[in-house]
Write an enzyme that holds these catalytic residues in place. Structure first.
Site, PDB file in Angstrom:
ATOM      1  N   CYS A 113      29.124 112.140 -77.707  1.00  0.00           N
ATOM      2  CA  CYS A 113      29.126 112.976 -78.915  1.00  0.00           C
ATOM      3  C   CYS A 113      29.794 112.312 -80.114  1.00  0.00           C
ATOM      4  O   CYS A 113      29.531 112.696 -81.256  1.00  0.00           O
ATOM      5  CB  CYS A 113      29.811 114.312 -78.626  1.00  0.00           C
ATOM      6  SG  CYS A 113      29.152 115.159 -77.179  1.00  0.00           S
ATOM      7  N   HIS A 238      31.325 117.043 -85.219  1.00  0.00           N
ATOM      8  CA  HIS A 238      30.333 117.099 -84.146  1.00  0.00           C
ATOM      9  C   HIS A 238      29.969 118.554 -83.905  1.00  0.00           C
ATOM     10  O   HIS A 238      30.844 119.421 -83.776  1.00  0.00           O
ATOM     11  CB  HIS A 238      30.880 116.472 -82.869  1.00  0.00           C
ATOM     12  CG  HIS A 238      30.076 116.826 -81.660  1.00  0.00           C
ATOM     13  ND1 HIS A 238      28.716 116.651 -81.605  1.00  0.00           N
ATOM     14  CD2 HIS A 238      30.438 117.375 -80.470  1.00  0.00           C
ATOM     15  CE1 HIS A 238      28.267 117.068 -80.431  1.00  0.00           C
ATOM     16  NE2 HIS A 238      29.294 117.515 -79.730  1.00  0.00           N
ATOM     17  N   ASN A 268      23.738 121.717 -79.610  1.00  0.00           N
ATOM     18  CA  ASN A 268      24.539 120.503 -79.460  1.00  0.00           C
ATOM     19  C   ASN A 268      23.593 119.340 -79.169  1.00  0.00           C
ATOM     20  O   ASN A 268      23.019 119.253 -78.093  1.00  0.00           O
ATOM     21  CB  ASN A 268      25.543 120.690 -78.319  1.00  0.00           C
ATOM     22  CG  ASN A 268      26.449 119.483 -78.125  1.00  0.00           C
ATOM     23  OD1 ASN A 268      26.140 118.372 -78.538  1.00  0.00           O
ATOM     24  ND2 ASN A 268      27.573 119.711 -77.461  1.00  0.00           N
TER      25      ASN A 268
END
Length: 312
Positions: A113, A238, A268
């Site tokens: 990530c 993020h 995500n």
């Protein structure tokens, strides 16, 4: 030593959209359950014939077009991804081939990530020293390919996509110093492992770490750039989930900043989340050329990396 700058950004998402109601037909969940816990309403899902390098190439092509450049103008391709299936050719090489590039250096980075902000820092360093002239930096992930669709704690989170940026030399330092690190002993908290690989995480551990440990680090990133959080025009964290993004952004103290919340419509997307959210802010005109923007990636490996950039 020269500086570097973002010339242009771009993003790409697959056409198929999966809503929370769609997920409720697969697992024991509901739109209310997902929205209240992670803030996600939709996500884009790539098909079996849409590999990670195709997503990355689409985003890269858009960034090149925005910069008014051709593939031949790029001599370094950096792709941050943790979901490419094949080891060789790597994703960057396949992107270069898809875009018809000449002979660029091609590197993949896997910091999950936090991949894009690591890749951007790498490109910044290489351009500053003259090792590379102009770089195409991409974050791309196909998280739905490593998802257990029977696990409602993870399948509600993920989406697919890619975001890209063109980086070139500048007389000014328009990409600020990176601050990065990790917590190796807690690397097990976010995993993509096994054969076939499957995404898993310890949600509460990640939440506590992100909301307590990361805000002071993000403030240090601003200090390294010679700014205060109040100076920021935008904060692009993020896009893990809204319950992490909002408290972290609040604790950073960027009271005048636009806070990217692309997670609501995209889920995500791991390494793709930051460049994709940044590209959308630029595309919608929510930030303009020269605005200071905090980019801060965190997650897998319990790694983090952040820098302040000037909006292209």
């Amino acid at each position: 030593m020269r500086g570097s700058r973002l010339v242009a950004v771009g993003h790409y998402q697959p056409a198929k959209v999966l809503t929370n109601d769609d997920l409720a037909e697969l697992v024991d969940t509901s739109d209310e359950w997902i929205s209240s816990r992670v803030g996600i309403r939709t996500r884009h899902v790539a098909g079996p014939d849409e590999p990670v390098d195709e997503l990355a190439a689409h985003a890269g092509a858009k960034a090149l077009a925005g910069a008014g450049l051709t593939p031949a103008d790029i001599d370094l391709v950096l792709v941050a991804t943790s979901t490419a299936i094949d080891r060789s050719p790597n994703t960057a090489a396949r992107v270069a081939s898809r875009l018809g590039m000449g002979s660029p250096a091609v590197l993949d980075l896997n910091v999950v990530c936090a991949g894009f902000t690591h890749a951007l820092a790498t490109a910044d360093s290489l351009v500053r020293t003259g090792t590379a002239r102009r770089a195409l930096v991409i974050g791309a992930d196909k998280m739905t390919a490593v998802t257990d669709w029977s696990d409602r704690s993870t399948c509600v989170l993920v989406g697919d996509g890619a975001g890209a940026a063109v980086v070139e030399a500048s007389e000014e330092e328009l990409i600020g110093p990176v601050l990065w690190g990790s917590v190796p002993e807690m690397g097990h908290a976010v995993r993509i492992e096994g054969s076939p690989p499957v995404f898993a995480q310890e949600g509460q551990s990640v939440y506590r770490w992100a909301t307590t440990q990361l805000p002071p680090i993000a403030r240090q990133v601003c200090e390294r750039a010679g700014l205060t959080p109040e100076d920021l025009a935008a904060v692009v964290l993020h896009q893990a989930n809204l319950r992490i993004i909002e408290p972290v952004a609040r604790k950073i103290g960027a009271v005048n900043a636009v806070i990217a919340r692309d997670v609501v419509e995209s889920g995500n997307t791991s390494a793709a989340s930051i460049p994709m959210a940044l590209s959308k802010l630029v595309e919608r005109g929510e930030i303009t050329t020269g605005d200071p923007v905090l980019l801060f990636g965190f997650g897998g490996n319990l790694s983090y990396a952040g820098q302040v950039v000037r909006c292209p």
